[in-house]
Structure formats: C-alpha cells, structure tokens
Design a protein around this motif. Structure first.
Motif, PDB file in Angstrom:
ATOM      1  N   ARG A 229       0.856  -1.206   0.130  1.00 17.08           N
ATOM      2  CA  ARG A 229      -0.026  -0.101   0.008  1.00 17.08           C
ATOM      3  C   ARG A 229       1.070   1.438   0.091  1.00 17.08           C
ATOM      4  NH1 ARG A 229      -2.949  -3.818   2.826  1.00 17.08           N
ATOM      5  NH2 ARG A 229      -5.449  -3.745   2.332  1.00 17.08           N
ATOM      6  N   PRO A 230       1.290   1.792  -1.163  1.00 16.24           N
ATOM      7  CA  PRO A 230       2.020   3.188  -1.132  1.00 16.24           C
ATOM      8  C   PRO A 230       1.438   4.153  -0.278  1.00 16.24           C
ATOM      9  CG  PRO A 230       1.705   2.017  -3.267  1.00 16.24           C
ATOM     10  CD  PRO A 230       0.693   1.443  -2.459  1.00 16.24           C
ATOM     11  N   TRP A 231       0.440   4.332  -0.147  1.00 18.27           N
ATOM     12  CA  TRP A 231      -0.213   5.271   0.688  1.00 18.27           C
ATOM     13  C   TRP A 231       0.208   5.213   1.946  1.00 18.27           C
ATOM     14  CZ3 TRP A 231      -3.490   4.054   4.766  1.00 18.27           C
ATOM     15  CH2 TRP A 231      -4.044   2.713   4.564  1.00 18.27           C
ATOM     16  N   LEU A 232       0.234   4.018   2.552  1.00 25.08           N
ATOM     17  CA  LEU A 232       0.445   3.737   3.899  1.00 25.08           C
ATOM     18  C   LEU A 232       1.912   3.844   4.216  1.00 25.08           C
ATOM     19  CD1 LEU A 232      -0.414   2.553   6.640  1.00 25.08           C
ATOM     20  CD2 LEU A 232      -0.262   0.250   5.913  1.00 25.08           C
ATOM     21  N   TRP A 233       3.089   3.260   3.559  1.00 21.48           N
ATOM     22  CA  TRP A 233       4.644   3.037   3.893  1.00 21.48           C
ATOM     23  C   TRP A 233       4.946   4.507   3.545  1.00 21.48           C
ATOM     24  CZ3 TRP A 233       7.473   4.634  -0.103  1.00 21.48           C
ATOM     25  CH2 TRP A 233       7.115   4.225  -1.459  1.00 21.48           C
ATOM     26  N   SER A 234       4.256   5.527   2.494  1.00 22.20           N
ATOM     27  CA  SER A 234       4.902   6.845   2.282  1.00 22.20           C
ATOM     28  C   SER A 234       4.584   7.683   3.525  1.00 22.20           C
ATOM     29  CB  SER A 234       4.261   7.394   0.965  1.00 22.20           C
ATOM     30  OG  SER A 234       2.667   7.416   1.146  1.00 22.20           O
ATOM     31  N   ILE A 235       3.409   7.562   4.023  1.00 21.42           N
ATOM     32  CA  ILE A 235       2.929   8.384   5.191  1.00 21.42           C
ATOM     33  C   ILE A 235       3.550   8.117   6.505  1.00 21.42           C
ATOM     34  CG2 ILE A 235       0.974   9.153   6.533  1.00 21.42           C
ATOM     35  CD1 ILE A 235      -0.847   9.446   4.024  1.00 21.42           C
ATOM     36  N   MET A 340      -7.253   7.730  10.769  1.00 20.89           N
ATOM     37  CA  MET A 340      -7.891   6.315  11.391  1.00 20.89           C
ATOM     38  C   MET A 340      -9.072   5.919  10.376  1.00 20.89           C
ATOM     39  SD  MET A 340      -7.756   7.222  15.347  1.00 20.89           S
ATOM     40  CE  MET A 340      -8.204   5.676  15.696  1.00 20.89           C
ATOM     41  N   THR A 341      -9.632   6.812   9.889  1.00 22.04           N
ATOM     42  CA  THR A 341     -10.656   6.360   9.089  1.00 22.04           C
ATOM     43  C   THR A 341     -10.402   5.428   8.005  1.00 22.04           C
ATOM     44  OG1 THR A 341     -12.169   8.369   9.604  1.00 22.04           O
ATOM     45  CG2 THR A 341     -12.853   7.097   7.536  1.00 22.04           C
ATOM     46  N   THR A 342      -9.347   6.024   7.404  1.00 21.23           N
ATOM     47  CA  THR A 342      -8.558   5.189   5.938  1.00 21.23           C
ATOM     48  C   THR A 342      -8.122   3.878   6.471  1.00 21.23           C
ATOM     49  OG1 THR A 342      -7.820   7.386   5.171  1.00 21.23           O
ATOM     50  CG2 THR A 342      -6.815   5.386   4.288  1.00 21.23           C
ATOM     51  N   MET A 343      -7.403   3.579   7.651  1.00 18.65           N
ATOM     52  CA  MET A 343      -7.028   2.445   8.082  1.00 18.65           C
ATOM     53  C   MET A 343      -8.309   1.724   8.437  1.00 18.65           C
ATOM     54  SD  MET A 343      -3.526   2.329   9.004  1.00 18.65           S
ATOM     55  CE  MET A 343      -3.246   1.398  10.623  1.00 18.65           C
ATOM     56  N   HIS A 344      -9.265   2.103   8.972  1.00 23.45           N
ATOM     57  CA  HIS A 344     -10.500   1.273   9.404  1.00 23.45           C
ATOM     58  C   HIS A 344     -11.152   0.669   8.207  1.00 23.45           C
ATOM     59  CE1 HIS A 344     -14.551   0.460  10.417  1.00 23.45           C
ATOM     60  NE2 HIS A 344     -14.441   0.142  11.783  1.00 23.45           N
ATOM     61  N   GLN A 345     -11.232   1.538   6.996  1.00 23.63           N
ATOM     62  CA  GLN A 345     -11.752   0.962   5.794  1.00 23.63           C
ATOM     63  C   GLN A 345     -10.997   0.238   4.815  1.00 23.63           C
ATOM     64  OE1 GLN A 345     -13.209   4.434   3.538  1.00 23.63           O
ATOM     65  NE2 GLN A 345     -11.544   4.546   2.179  1.00 23.63           N
ATOM     66  N   GLU A 346      -9.602   0.326   5.227  1.00 28.15           N
ATOM     67  CA  GLU A 346      -8.579  -0.199   4.058  1.00 28.15           C
ATOM     68  C   GLU A 346      -7.982  -1.515   4.739  1.00 28.15           C
ATOM     69  OE1 GLU A 346      -8.379   0.486   0.967  1.00 28.15           O
ATOM     70  OE2 GLU A 346      -9.676   2.020   1.140  1.00 28.15           O
ATOM     71  N   ILE A 347      -7.869  -1.879   6.115  1.00 26.07           N
ATOM     72  CA  ILE A 347      -7.130  -2.693   6.665  1.00 26.07           C
ATOM     73  C   ILE A 347      -8.175  -3.906   7.234  1.00 26.07           C
ATOM     74  CG2 ILE A 347      -5.245  -3.405   8.332  1.00 26.07           C
ATOM     75  CD1 ILE A 347      -4.356  -1.466   6.089  1.00 26.07           C
ATOM     76  N   PRO A 348      -7.882  -5.148   6.958  1.00 25.62           N
ATOM     77  CA  PRO A 348      -8.616  -6.257   7.650  1.00 25.62           C
ATOM     78  C   PRO A 348      -8.427  -6.214   9.141  1.00 25.62           C
ATOM     79  CG  PRO A 348      -7.325  -7.234   5.803  1.00 25.62           C
ATOM     80  CD  PRO A 348      -6.773  -5.740   5.850  1.00 25.62           C
ATOM     81  N   GLU A 349      -9.584  -6.489   9.863  1.00 28.40           N
ATOM     82  CA  GLU A 349      -9.767  -6.133  11.100  1.00 28.40           C
ATOM     83  C   GLU A 349      -8.759  -7.221  11.930  1.00 28.40           C
ATOM     84  OE1 GLU A 349     -10.689  -7.314  15.311  1.00 28.40           O
ATOM     85  OE2 GLU A 349     -10.786  -8.792  13.848  1.00 28.40           O
ATOM     86  N   GLU A 350      -8.618  -8.609  11.350  1.00 29.15           N
ATOM     87  CA  GLU A 350      -7.700  -9.343  11.967  1.00 29.15           C
ATOM     88  C   GLU A 350      -6.151  -9.142  12.071  1.00 29.15           C
ATOM     89  OE1 GLU A 350      -8.046 -10.901   7.845  1.00 29.15           O
ATOM     90  OE2 GLU A 350      -9.327 -10.106   9.310  1.00 29.15           O
ATOM     91  N   ARG A 412     -13.052   8.296   0.246  1.00 28.78           N
ATOM     92  CA  ARG A 412     -13.939   7.653   1.230  1.00 28.78           C
ATOM     93  C   ARG A 412     -14.836   6.904   0.511  1.00 28.78           C
ATOM     94  NH1 ARG A 412     -15.131   9.808   6.304  1.00 28.78           N
ATOM     95  NH2 ARG A 412     -14.105  11.430   5.712  1.00 28.78           N
ATOM     96  N   LYS A 413     -14.984   5.488   1.099  1.00 33.60           N
ATOM     97  CA  LYS A 413     -15.847   4.745   0.622  1.00 33.60           C
ATOM     98  C   LYS A 413     -17.266   4.779   1.212  1.00 33.60           C
ATOM     99  CE  LYS A 413     -12.589   1.016  -0.504  1.00 33.60           C
ATOM    100  NZ  LYS A 413     -12.038  -0.322  -0.062  1.00 33.60           N
ATOM    101  N   PRO A 414     -18.279   4.588   0.512  1.00 41.67           N
ATOM    102  CA  PRO A 414     -19.594   4.956   1.024  1.00 41.67           C
ATOM    103  C   PRO A 414     -19.902   3.687   1.864  1.00 41.67           C
ATOM    104  CG  PRO A 414     -19.915   4.130  -1.026  1.00 41.67           C
ATOM    105  CD  PRO A 414     -18.482   4.434  -0.981  1.00 41.67           C
ATOM    106  N   PRO A 415     -20.985   3.822   2.756  1.00 41.34           N
ATOM    107  CA  PRO A 415     -21.300   2.669   3.657  1.00 41.34           C
ATOM    108  C   PRO A 415     -22.212   1.673   3.097  1.00 41.34           C
ATOM    109  CG  PRO A 415     -22.410   4.469   4.214  1.00 41.34           C
ATOM    110  CD  PRO A 415     -21.675   4.934   3.262  1.00 41.34           C
TER     111      PRO A 415
END
Length: 434
Positions: A229-235, A340-350, A412-415
């Motif tokens: 995930r380039p957005w993750l490691w770059s930030i 945090m919202t990005t992490m919540h919608q992009e990363i699996p819970e486990e 942002r992804k819609p619910p």
C-alpha cells in the motif's frame, strides 16, 4: 377515561448513540484518565531532569530513553495483540506503566535522582507503551462500524485530547507549585484506574485466530499489508521525520525556551494546553465534515506542524505561541481522524494491531535519535537555527508525500447498503410481537 399511553410507559434515561457500544465507552473513559495524567507527566519528567541539575542534553537522553523501547518492541507488541486477547495486553502494559511511573515519582520526591535511574524508569514506561499502543488502536478500530467510523474516531480523539488540555495545564501549574514528583505520582494512579477499566473490555466479537506460523510469520503478514500500500508506507516514512523533529522541539527545546524566555513551566504548559484546545476544535469539525479525499486533506493539514518550532525559534510571546499551538493542534486532528478512517476502511480487522504496530514503529523510529541529538545540535548550531531546521524538515517531508498518487486520490468509501430483513418463517407474528 384512560390515561395517555405516554404516562403508562416508564421514564427512560437518555441513551448513548447506538454506535457507542460498551467497548467504545470503556476505551474512551480509560483514554481520558490516562491522558489527564500523561500530559502533565511528560512536562514533569523534563523539569525533574532540569531541577536535578541536568542540561538540555540530559533532557534529550531521558526523552530518548522513553522512545527507544517503542522502536525495539512495537512490532512484537502488534503481533501479540493480534494473537492474544487485546484487552489483556493493554491491562498488562498499564500495570507496567503504573509501577514505573510510581517508582519515578518516589525517586524524585526522595530527592537527588540520578540520570541513569530516570532513564531506566522512563524506558520501562516506554516499554509498556510499546505493547499498549498497537493493542489499543486495534481494539478501537474494531469497536465501531464503518458507517459511524468518522464520527466515532473524532469523538474519541476529542475526549482524549480534551483530557490532555486539563492534564497539561494542571501539570504545569502543579510543577510550579509543588514540584514534578507529585505530577508523576498522579500519572501512576491514572494508569492504575485506566487499567481497571480496560479489564472489562469484551473481545468476544473478535474471531479466533486460525493456528498458523509463529511470531515471525505474523510480522511478515503485517509487513505485506504495509509494503503493498504506497499510501501507507509513504505516510509512515513522512511521520518518521515529522514526529522526530516535532518531538525534539517539544520535549527538549520547548522546556528550555520556557525556562529562559517565557518565565518557567506554567506558560509552556499553557501553550501545550492550547494545542489540546486546537485538537478539540479539529475533532468537532470532523464530527460533521467528511472530506471525500481523505489522505489529501489530511496531508495538507500536516504542514502547520512546522509552526510551533518556528514560534519557539523566534521566540514568540506566550499569547502568540498559544495561537500557533492552537492552529497546529486543529490541523493535526483533521489528519488524525482521516488517517484512522482510512485505516479502518482499508485494513482487515484481524490485522489491525500488526499494521498499527508498523505505523507506530515507522513514526517513532527516528524519535530517540532526534531527542538525543537535540542537545548536541543546540551546542553546535544554536537553539534558534536548530528549531528552524525542525520546521523546514516538516515542510519538506510533507511536500514529498503529495507526489504519491494514492495519497492524492484515496477516497472515502460509502457505507455498505443494508439489505432488508426478511421473515425467517411463514408464521404470522403474534400480537405481543407486534
């Protein structure tokens, strides 16, 4: 004539929002308690070193001793938090924090603390934090639904940072009135109370982990989530620079400027409290604002973190420094909620805790080095040039992240749409059910 139906129904107490469940409420309450203690304790540790005859370099060494265990143990803590019940990891970490801060308080109150003793106890507190942070973030991310994530994270951070306002202001005042030892003792008590609350967290909703590889396999899985995930490691790389220089400015240079230019610990505590007020303002904004481009908006709001270092370099008068701290606090809170919202919608819970551990690890990896070098840098270049250098690094590091396409384009992804609830039997509902 029969009374109106409303008079027959029992009076109901106001209910919390449906999305603010038991875990979310306990996590928020415990975070408020620990932040009340910790924000004052950070200032107290710096002034404990100075009052014992230490220099700016000694303050940097103690601050580095707190953050070095984060670098060493964060990844292990994240892997354990995804494998063990997260609330047990959190309670054990709080117990270690309570003991280490209590011993630090006794050492300072007894008089004549040695530098190596303060570094050792601070390192133990940092070790507890290394195991606590990934478990706590994973627990929080799993406690809310995607539909309400933005509001839940904003409210959590608003409560947490609101407690930081009181902790910083009260801590600064207590240090000036009765000394730093009592502030450290209050922090130890706060960890004990918060740990007791976190013992009641429910992890029944978390699916059991399938048996697989050991600790190294878990760490590899987390690393795959990050590097793909380039957005993750770059930030994360960006914040390795930002956190390092901002931490050095606030932990080392801030108390020194306060002592020499602002009149002591109380004005610096007030400035930190205004930073907390700014974070509350940012959280209130994020309760109602849901920007579509999550990471673009968040990254643009990192630029104002250069302002406090610049303000200390001038140095600005207390009221102007408070304004600068307020603006930077509001801006970083907008980033925090979007992150945090990005992490919540992009990363699996486990994998929440492991990815969070890599996030924390990258963010604090350079902090021990920066705080340890802050004193020598002041001696070599002067305090003001060193602070201007901190501000420049924030601007350069943040501008570089904007060249990553995923950072500019993440939306942002819609619910998820809710499917209608269909009856499961062909029987007619009873009058009681109706």
């Amino acid at each position: 004539m029969s009374p109106p139906p409303d008079l027959l129904s029992p009076v109901r107490a106001p209910r919390r929002p449906a999305w603010a469940g038991r875990n979310y409420t306990l996590l928020t309450g415990a975070a408020v308690i620990t932040n009340l203690g910790s924000h004052g304790a950070l200032i107290a540790a710096a002034f404990a070193v100075l009052e014992s005859g230490g220099s700016g370099g000694d303050v940097g060494l103690v601050a580095a001793a707190r953050t070095l265990p984060l670098v060493l143990f964060l990844l292990i803590g994240g892997a354990l938090a995804d494998r063990l019940p997260r609330h047990r990891v959190m309670v054990a970490a709080n117990a270690l924090n309570c003991v280490s801060q209590g011993a630090f308080a006794l050492l300072v109150l007894a008089g004549d603390p040695q530098l190596w003793q303060m570094m050792l106890l601070t390192a133990l507190c940092g070790t507890g934090t290394a195991f606590f942070n990934p478990a706590a973030e994973g627990m929080l991310l799993s406690s809310v639904s995607g539909e309400h994530a933005n509001r839940a994270f904003a409210l959590f951070r608003m409560a947490m940072n609101g407690a930081g306002i009181g902790g910083a202001a009260l801590g600064g005042a207590m240090i000036a009135a009765i000394g730093p030892g009592w502030v450290l003792a209050v922090d130890a008590l706060a960890f004990a109370l918060a740990g007791a609350l976190r013992a009641f967290l429910d992890v029944g909703h978390v699916a059991d982990r399938a048996p697989g590889g050991g600790l190294l396999a878990d760490l590899r899985e987390g690393w795959v989530e990050v590097r793909t995930r380039p957005w993750l490691w770059s930030i994360v790389l960006q914040f390795s620079v930002v956190v390092a220089v901002v931490g050095a400015a606030e932990a080392v240079y801030g108390p020194l400027v306060a002592r020499d230019e602002l009149g002591g610990p109380a004005p610096w505590g007030l400035a930190l409290a205004l930073f907390g007020v700014g974070t509350i303002a940012g959280a209130v904004l994020m309760m109602v604002w849901k920007p579509r481009r999550l990471l673009l908006v968040g990254t643009l709001c990192v630029f104002p973190l250069a302002l406090p270092s610049a303000g200390l370099a001038v140095p600005l008068p207390v009221w102007a420094l408070c304004v600068v701290m307020f603006v930077s606090g509001a801006a970083i809170e907008v980033f925090g909620v979007n992150w945090m919202t990005t992490m919540h919608q992009e990363i699996p819970e486990e994998k929440f805790s492991r990815v969070s551990a890599y996030d924390w690890f990258g963010s604090v990896s350079m902090l021990p080095l920066a705080t340890a070098l802050a004193g020598p840098a002041e001696s070599a270049f002067g305090r003001a040039p060193s602070l201007w250098g901190c501000a420049a690094l924030v601007v350069v590091g943040t501008a570089a992240v904007l060249f990553v396409p995923d950072v500019r384009n993440m939306t942002r992804k819609p619910p998820p749409a809710k499917s209608p609830q269909l009856p499961t039997t062909t029987e007619s509902p009873s009058p009681a059910a109706v």
